[in-house]
Design a protein around this motif. Structure first.
Motif, mmCIF file in Angstrom:
data_model
loop_
_atom_site.group_PDB
_atom_site.id
_atom_site.type_symbol
_atom_site.label_atom_id
_atom_site.label_comp_id
_atom_site.label_asym_id
_atom_site.label_seq_id
_atom_site.Cartn_x
_atom_site.Cartn_y
_atom_site.Cartn_z
ATOM 1 N N GLY A 130 0.827 -1.206 0.000
ATOM 2 C CA GLY A 130 0.000 0.000 0.000
ATOM 3 C C GLY A 130 0.861 1.257 0.000
ATOM 4 O O GLY A 130 0.628 2.198 -0.758
ATOM 5 N N PHE A 131 1.880 1.241 0.840
ATOM 6 C CA PHE A 131 2.798 2.372 0.952
ATOM 7 C C PHE A 131 3.445 2.656 -0.402
ATOM 8 O O PHE A 131 3.483 3.803 -0.863
ATOM 9 C CB PHE A 131 3.865 2.022 1.996
ATOM 10 N N GLY A 132 3.928 1.571 -1.025
ATOM 11 C CA GLY A 132 4.594 1.728 -2.323
ATOM 12 C C GLY A 132 3.650 2.313 -3.347
ATOM 13 O O GLY A 132 3.982 3.299 -4.029
ATOM 14 N N ASN A 133 2.461 1.730 -3.448
ATOM 15 C CA ASN A 133 1.520 2.186 -4.474
ATOM 16 C C ASN A 133 0.987 3.578 -4.186
ATOM 17 O O ASN A 133 0.740 4.360 -5.100
ATOM 18 C CB ASN A 133 0.362 1.201 -4.601
ATOM 19 N N PHE A 134 0.836 3.880 -2.884
ATOM 20 C CA PHE A 134 0.323 5.202 -2.532
ATOM 21 C C PHE A 134 1.305 6.289 -2.948
ATOM 22 O O PHE A 134 0.952 7.232 -3.658
ATOM 23 C CB PHE A 134 0.056 5.286 -1.034
ATOM 24 N N PHE A 135 2.563 6.134 -2.532
ATOM 25 C CA PHE A 135 3.530 7.171 -2.870
ATOM 26 C C PHE A 135 3.859 7.135 -4.355
ATOM 27 O O PHE A 135 4.083 8.176 -4.967
ATOM 28 C CB PHE A 135 4.777 7.061 -1.999
ATOM 29 N N GLY A 136 3.846 5.927 -4.911
ATOM 30 C CA GLY A 136 4.026 5.829 -6.356
ATOM 31 C C GLY A 136 2.955 6.634 -7.064
ATOM 32 O O GLY A 136 3.250 7.492 -7.906
ATOM 33 N N GLY A 137 1.716 6.388 -6.669
ATOM 34 C CA GLY A 137 0.590 7.085 -7.291
ATOM 35 C C GLY A 137 0.681 8.587 -7.091
ATOM 36 O O GLY A 137 0.422 9.381 -8.007
ATOM 37 N N SER A 138 1.074 8.996 -5.879
ATOM 38 C CA SER A 138 1.148 10.428 -5.595
ATOM 39 C C SER A 138 2.226 11.101 -6.428
ATOM 40 O O SER A 138 2.035 12.213 -6.938
ATOM 41 C CB SER A 138 1.459 10.641 -4.106
#
Lengths: 327, 370, 515
Positions: free
Chosen positions: A111-119
């Motif tokens: 989740g952390f990876g995808n969240f910051f990736g997405g941001s």
């Protein structure tokens, strides 16, 4: 063509090698860290964040070799170390269940990876859903200067970036450390029988913490290698896929030995891409081939448990927390 | 050496195992844990969005239950997660670490999809649905019992075995999504029987999720009854609590392991059926979407009690939906919810320590020799 | 003035509400072997674990060379040159001997080859015979023990603690060990050896300290004492307990055990040609030092373990026929209609499930009765209520997990359940261990009632006074051998005490014959 195949197989295998070396160190301390997939995501995205900020602050054209390498590297190490710290605090200090903690850590990490990736993708204002760090990646992907001149030999042995060689060096060092050094001996004792280690004056908690955190940092580098080298500096969400779980499978396949893991990672990597080298293969069969690492792993697991050869078994206290005054 | 001893003092704290603490205290500890987690999450959200946390929690409520559609979608999510949590529970009560719910459910779902494609036109829905149910449960049971047999015979590590079985299932489904893909080669099966709706769970009272929810509600009660009131459930409990006692009463532990994993796998298969026949009407490799893993945490947090699981699965799904809403409103992405859920879970599993152990301060006695 | 190597003052340690050690004092000098003598459960091991840093005392102080020290961990203990050889070896099975020996050390260089050479040197010095590169899991018990001793010597320990080191050794191996220990004493080391074998105490040690039920009884110089007075210190003076004992009525043979042999997983012979008969309407006591094979004997009769030789015959009171129980499982025995009750030593780990409530524990042995899929909780519930009433179990209710009950109440629940099965044979292992006086009497009365109902009762006990006042006959086991079966009414305490250690001598004789 064979040289090309081996070259690609190694590229595929390196993230798995980082992950499995990290997990072997962790499991040797008796911690079954199922958070490794999450940790590898965090290792990747932390590096991406670091280098993104650096590229943005000076402009992609002006970045310099040393900071371009060091900033993502340090960010990645710090990010995955923190993940390892969460795992240790919960399972070692608070004696929480290792499986549950690990799985939660993976959810969190992905989740952390995808969240910051997405941001970041949003921040960069790209049309495609990915971040491209080509400038940084070019530094990461530098190979040995004479790799291209030595034909197939250069292709197979010399054509990788420094992180790939680091992965192999770390695996060899870990292997040497586990088998030949005092720290390795103590660490294996902690995983086999914490009560014995404790009675021998080894600080069980400290060993578990250090092994797990260092293991996480190594695994995190797998994530970094994947983005910066394998994916040429392009981060897109979920692209890392199930490689983290494959790394855990590799631990079993390698019967908890990092040196075997080197060969295993190339084998697993090869199975991942072999379909590209078989003529006229259809897409569906590719998926079946991708299944084979897991099947091979199960076969190894079963054979090991049937043969009951002590040296190949999982560490005896794997998955259990230790409490000295247990009666 | 002996000079050094003068500076050695007693450890400041030491940890002892607690006997038992009153119920209200253990509930309080968990409530405090959740409150702390919400606080930390509030700070995280504040840092990311810069918005007043109270507003954010209001947004979360709105996202989770703001409209009737959202409410039912939340209920549906809870139903699936709860179903999977119920599935892993019998195995966990036996201390068998089945972390293969993901794969067992996917195989169950695949079996459903396969039968829908094959027999969607030849069998009437009234016959097809019971067939789907049975086949999916059978598929899940087979997937679950394989590691159990190896565990029973050779004590093969079940955590690692079931974990690997997940990815075999995922690749297998990947393979078949290409084989059955519509149009050919697209790698996607698409909605199965879109026009005939053959093998779809019926829409009741205008609500397409109601049947799912009812099935899981009944299942919750059945699993509770099975674990609490049946002889099998009793045997599971004994095997999980003490192998010596199982020996003392002459229980065949291998039989119990295999039987329980058949059941655990079958319920996972049922979850797969609900996902394919009752919700998605298609199958992809991501149909279960990690819920098989989340279910383990849900079951663990509920102390393997099916009714508490309603609460814990509600908590997880609510946060997920709420966080997705925050993400939408403030232009973040959906994965934000995984971070929020992760933090909550960390706090809850961490709080168990304070229920099982007491931290005692040593007396000042050690000061004398300092 | 000679400063003692190690001195304990007023050491107390409790686990929950169990007092393991109460105000214990000890002194050991250099060049001296001290035996700590006491029955099982007398707190010997707990005491030593506090010196070696495994446990931390609740009160009292430890002095080394006259200075008060704090030992918080095994590492601290090493720093004070204390080395303990545990009864349950603390060795890593997949490691070689040399790896185990150097484990946890903090020297700068790490060189297994050099370590191996040094280990060899110690071996030569004291006459050990062990291959440093052999893996532990390939070793015999005595080799493992040698590794344990080498481990502490390699660390330069000069205070050595050995916890029941001879329990697993053959007589020849024991002699070898003692020779080594004497050599170490002559080197000026302080040695503490935990044991309950009297002749070992007399032949090896310079002083003897005796513990009984966690309390310190006293210390005597070995040269000035003898077996009888040590036995008395260990088991206490004869105390009249006033337990009622009726004459057996219409006694007939019920359980006939012939020539039972049993080897444990490590291949050690635990039971050697055991033969006896349990009669209805009679209490047969089994006396012996703990660990002499009592536990295995009862588990074999109950069907939990398989003997390697011998017969167990049950004389059915209804048919009068003899039935063979030798290789039956508990389930098969039950299905044959034989009501055999068993109160195991490990109450919460085997006889009961600690986390289950009283009602659920009631049906442990009977839940599978009846055809249905569901449990019948009504009868167990009633039974639970009955037991709570009749035996005065102190509990908030039938739905309280049994682990929350006190020791006495736990035992009442267990014994109550086993009696409710209307047994024809009733076996109990240490049923009053850890119980207060009142609860103990409740248990004695229950056993007597069973006897009066014509049940064949087998009672494994550790308190000789109780055995002598409760049992009609007393069988004494020592090192897996039946040394005698005596009349409970005529038995003398000293006589029993000596019978309890006689098996070792027999074993020794046999050992000599083997040579």
């Amino acid at each position: 063509m064979i040289a090309g195949f081996i070259h690609r197989a190694v590229m595929q295998g390196i993230p798995l090698l980082f992950g499995s070396t990290g997990e072997i160190l962790t499991e040797k301390s008796g911690n079954l860290n199922l958070g490794i997939p999450g940790i590898m995501y965090v290792g990747g995205i932390s590096g991406v964040i670091g280098s993104f900020l650096y590229e943005q602050s000076v402009g992609p054209a002006n970045i310099k070799y040393l900071p371009a390498i060091l900033i993502p590297l340090i960010c990645s190490l710090v990010g995955s170390a923190l993940m390892g710290l969460i795992y240790c605090f919960l399972t070692v200090t608070l004696r929480a269940n290792q499986n549950v903690t690990g799985l939660a850590l993976t959810t969190f990490g992905v989740g952390f990876g995808n969240f910051f990736g997405g941001s970041l993708i949003k921040l960069s204002g790209n049309d495609v859903p990915s971040i491209t760090l080509t400038a940084t990646s070019n530094f990461f992907r530098r190979t040995l200067p004479f790799a291209g001149k030595l034909g197939w030999f250069g292709k197979i042995f010399l054509s990788y970036s420094f992180l790939a060689y680091i992965a192999i060096v770390i695996a060899l060092l870990a292997s040497y450390m586990l088998r030949r050094t005092r720290v390795g001996l103590n660490l294996r004792a902690v995983g086999e029988s914490p009560a014995t280690a404790d009675a021998a004056g080894i600080n069980v908690g400290q060993y578990k913490y250090v092994a797990t955190i260092v293991g996480s940092m190594i695994a995190g580098l797998g994530g970094l290698y994947y983005v910066m080298d394998y994916a040429s500096g392009i981060w897109s969400n979920d692209a890392f896929g199930d490689r983290g779980w494959l790394a855990i499978a590799l631990v079993i396949f390698a019967v908890w030995r990092p040196d075997i893991s080197i060969i295993g990672s190339i084998l697993f990597g090869g199975l991942f891409i072999v379909h590209n080298y078989i003529p006229n293969i259809d897409v569906s069969t590719q998926e079946l081939i991708k299944m084979s690492p897991y099947i091979v792993t199960i076969i190894v697991l079963v054979i090991v448990s049937m043969r009951k050869r002590r040296e190949n078994m999982p560490p005896a206290s794997l998955g259990l927390s230790y409490f000295r005054e247990e009666r | 050496m002996h000079q050094k001893t003068k500076h050695v003092r007693e450890p400041l704290f030491h940890i002892v195992k607690r006997d038992a603490i009153p119920n209200w205290q253990s509930i309080m500890i968990r409530v405090i844990a959740v409150a702390l987690a919400l606080l930390v999450n509030g700070i995280v959200i504040l840092a990311v969005t810069g918005e007043n946390p109270i507003n954010l929690y209001i947004t979360m409520f709105d996202g989770a239950i703001g409209t009737s559609r959202r409410f039912w979608s939340l209920m549906q999510n809870i139903a699936i997660l709860l179903c999977l949590s119920l599935a892993v529970t019998p195995a966990f009560s036996m201390r068998f670490w089945n972390i293969g719910a993901e794969g067992q459910a996917l195989i169950g779902g695949f079996a459903t999809a396969f039968m829908m494609i094959r027999f969607g036109e030849s069998l009437p829905t009234a016959v097809l649905i019971p067939v789907l149910l049975i086949v999916s449960m059978l598929a899940g049971a087979i997937w679950g019992v394989i590691p159990a047999i190896f565990k029973a015979l050779w004590n093969t590590n079940e955590t690692l075995f079931t974990l690997m079985m997940n990815y075999i299932a995922i690749q297998l489904v990947s393979y078949f999504t290409y084989v059955f893909s519509v149009p050919k080669g697209s790698g996607q099966i698409g909605i199965i029987n879109r026009s005939s709706r053959a093998g779809w769970l019926p829409i009741v009272n205008g609500n397409s999720y109601l049947v799912n929810i009812l099935i899981v509600a009944v299942l919750t009660i059945l699993v509770y009854i099975y674990l609490r009131f049946s002889k099998h459930g009793y045997e599971i409990e004994v095997v999980g609590q003490s192998e010596d006692t199982a020996r003392y009463i002459g229980l065949d532990v291998r039989k119990v392991i295999i039987r329980t994993m058949l059941l655990s796998g079958a319920i996972c298969g049922l979850a797969g059926f609900l996902l394919v026949s009752g919700t998605d009407h298609t199958i992809t490799r991501d149909t279960v979407a990690g819920r098989g893993f989340t279910a383990i945490v849900v079951s663990w947090m509920a102390h393997f009690n099916p009714f508490y699981m309603i609460l814990t699965s509600f908590l997880i799904c609510f946060l997920e939906k709420g966080a997705v809403e925050i993400a939408t409103v403030y232009g973040l992405n959906d994965s934000f919810s995984d971070i929020i859920t992760g933090v909550i879970i960390f706090f809850i599993i961490g709080s168990e320590f304070f229920i099982n152990y007491a931290v005692k301060r040593n007396h000042a006695r050690g000061e004398v020799q300092a | 003035m000679n400063v003692p190597a190690i001195e304990l003052k007023g050491i107390t340690k409790t686990f929950g509400n169990v007092v393991a050690n109460k105000n214990v004092n000890l002194v050991v000098n250099r060049g001296e072997i001290l035996s700590i003598l006491g029955e099982n459960g007398s707190g010997k091991t707990t005491l030593m674990n506090m010196i070696s840093g495994i446990y931390y005392p609740d009160a009292g102080s430890i002095l080394i060379d006259g200075e008060e020290v704090v030992i918080r961990s095994p590492k601290d203990a090493f720093d004070y040159k204390i080395g303990m050889i545990h009864q349950h070896f603390k060795l890593v099975n997949v490691f070689s001997a040399a790896e185990n020996i150097v484990l946890g050390l903090r020297e700068k260089s790490f060189n297994l080859k050099q370590a191996t050479r040094e280990v060899q040197k110690i071996c030569d010095q004291y006459g050990f015979d062990v291959d440093p590169s052999k893996k532990i899991y390939e070793m015999s018990v005595s080799e493992k023990q040698t590794v344990e001793i080498l481990k502490v010597l390699y660390r330069g320990a000069d205070i050595l603690i050995l916890d029941e080191p001879t329990a697993v050794l053959t007589p020849q191996e024991t002699e070898k060990l003692f020779a080594v220990l004497r050599r170490m004493r002559d080197d000026g080391k302080a040695i503490i050896i935990i044991t309950h074998k009297l002749h070992e105490v007399l032949s090896l040690s310079d002083k003897v300290s005796v513990l009984r039920k966690g309390e310190y009884i006293g210390t005597v110089v070995t040269a000035e004492t003898d077996e009888e007075s040590l036995t008395e210190m260990m088991v206490g003076k004869k105390i009249s307990l006033n337990i009622d004992r009726s004459e057996p009525q219409d006694s007939v043979d019920r359980l006939i055990v012939r020539g039972l042999d049993f080897y444990n997983e490590e291949g050690v012979k635990v039971l050697d040609d055991i033969s006896f008969t349990a009669r209805s309407g009679e209490i047969l006591g089994i006396a012996g030092i703990a660990g002499s094979g009592q536990k295995e004997l009862l588990e074999i009769i109950a069907g939990l373990l398989k003997p390697q030789g011998g017969d167990i015959l049950y004389e059915n009171p209804e048919t009068g026929e003899r039935e063979d129980l030798g290789s039956k499982t508990p389930l098969e025995i039950r299905n044959m209609g034989i009501r055999l009750s068993f109160v195991p030593e490990d109450r919460l780990g085997m006889g009961l499930v600690g986390n289950m409530d009283i009602t659920d524990n009631m049906m442990l042995r009977s839940y599978s009765k009846g055809k249905g899929f569901f449990l019948n909780r009504k009868d167990p519930q009633k039974l639970a209520e009955q037991i709570i009433d009749n035996l005065e179990v102190v509990t908030p209710g039938t739905s309280t997990p049994v682990r929350r009950l006190s020791g006495g109440n736990v035992q009442k629940v267990l014994v109550g359940r086993e009696i409710a099965a209307m047994p024809t044979v009733f076996m109990a292992a240490y049923p009053v261990r850890g119980l207060d006086i009142n609860s103990s009497y409740t248990i004695y009365n229950l056993l007597n009632q069973q006897k009066e109902h014509g049940v064949a009762v087998i009672f494994v006990g550790e308190d000789l006074d109780v055995l002598m006042e409760l049992c009609d006959r007393i069988m004494v086991i020592s090192s897996g051998i039946v040394t005698d079966i005596v009349d409970g009414r005529k038995a003398k305490k000293e006589e029993l005490g000596i019978l309890m250690t006689m098996g070792e001598d027999k074993e020794e004789e046999e050992g000599k014959e083997d040579k």
